[in-house]
Design a protein around this motif. Sequence first.
Motif, mmCIF file in Angstrom:
data_model
loop_
_atom_site.group_PDB
_atom_site.id
_atom_site.type_symbol
_atom_site.label_atom_id
_atom_site.label_comp_id
_atom_site.label_asym_id
_atom_site.label_seq_id
_atom_site.Cartn_x
_atom_site.Cartn_y
_atom_site.Cartn_z
ATOM 1 N N ILE A 10 0.713 -1.175 0.019
ATOM 2 C CA ILE A 10 -0.033 0.075 -0.100
ATOM 3 C C ILE A 10 0.890 1.233 0.103
ATOM 4 O O ILE A 10 0.603 2.110 -0.745
ATOM 5 N N GLY A 11 1.721 1.262 0.757
ATOM 6 C CA GLY A 11 2.855 2.509 0.751
ATOM 7 C C GLY A 11 3.526 2.674 -0.515
ATOM 8 O O GLY A 11 3.573 3.702 -0.694
ATOM 9 N N ARG A 12 3.822 1.555 -0.909
ATOM 10 C CA ARG A 12 4.593 1.834 -2.550
ATOM 11 C C ARG A 12 3.868 2.227 -3.504
ATOM 12 O O ARG A 12 4.086 3.216 -4.309
ATOM 13 N N GLU A 13 2.430 1.947 -3.424
ATOM 14 C CA GLU A 13 1.398 2.264 -4.448
ATOM 15 C C GLU A 13 1.087 3.729 -4.029
ATOM 16 O O GLU A 13 0.963 4.487 -5.101
ATOM 17 N N LEU A 14 0.963 4.116 -2.848
ATOM 18 C CA LEU A 14 0.692 5.488 -2.532
ATOM 19 C C LEU A 14 1.596 6.320 -3.203
ATOM 20 O O LEU A 14 1.127 7.504 -3.568
ATOM 21 N N CYS A 15 2.919 6.014 -2.755
ATOM 22 C CA CYS A 15 4.066 6.779 -3.432
ATOM 23 C C CYS A 15 3.917 7.095 -4.888
ATOM 24 O O CYS A 15 3.995 8.161 -5.328
ATOM 25 N N ARG A 16 3.625 5.927 -5.509
ATOM 26 C CA ARG A 16 3.599 6.201 -6.836
ATOM 27 C C ARG A 16 2.495 7.171 -7.481
ATOM 28 O O ARG A 16 2.503 8.123 -8.301
ATOM 29 N N ARG A 17 1.443 6.828 -6.888
ATOM 30 C CA ARG A 17 -0.050 7.750 -6.874
ATOM 31 C C ARG A 17 0.306 9.224 -6.502
ATOM 32 O O ARG A 17 -0.093 10.161 -7.362
#
Length: 241
Positions: A10-17
């Motif tokens: 979730i953290g990684r995808e949030l950074c990307r977004r």
Amino acid sequence: MLVTGARGGIGRELCRRLKADGLRVAAVGRDAGALQPVEADLRIAADTTTPEGAQLAVAACQEAFGQAPQRLAHCVGSTLIAPLHRTRAEQWSELRRVNLDSAVFMLGAWIEALRAAGQPGAAVLCSSVVARIGVANHEAIAAAKGGVEALARSAAATYAPAGLRINVVAPGMTETPMTAPMLKVEAMREAAARQYPLGGVQGADTVAATAAWLLSDQASRLTGQVIAVDGGFSTVRPLVR
């Protein structure tokens, strides 16, 4: 923008977004080298389960970006699936340290920095569906995540006059590195998917999208809320065929 637990799904995808939205992102994890694949402007090695690590993360972000991070997403977490009578004291201590202690220390460090700067801000913490509804064999993690939700509600009340918004996302079963060992067994994946009224197992991008929205100005009137991203698991029953 400060994202802790940035190496996780979730953290990684949030950074990307957030990067795609044009925000400057500081990604935090215990190992800066492991953060290299994460899309971020700054990678910070810090253990946010300690007050010193939480303060270090905020200070490093502030030094690099020239101001305290006005948005915080605290995505640090772990899980334990075991009935209470099989949960050892050391397991509970570790679970509490990772999930609840880190939230207390990280939120506290962030609030302190923004209050000192006289700035408004928005934070999102991560809970779990198991804190919203009783799920067998999840007593310890439910207790820890329930504490995260209570923390957010109280802090939201305390710091609303300072313009600080604090909300929570509570995901159901989500495809992440943490759940991969369980979901790789097809029978377990199918059994998990059948429990959700909307069916299937959601991706980390679904949770990240909700967290990003809560951090945005579009959610400017929301604080002290727990948003369940769980395919209806905590509120409605699936139709059994």
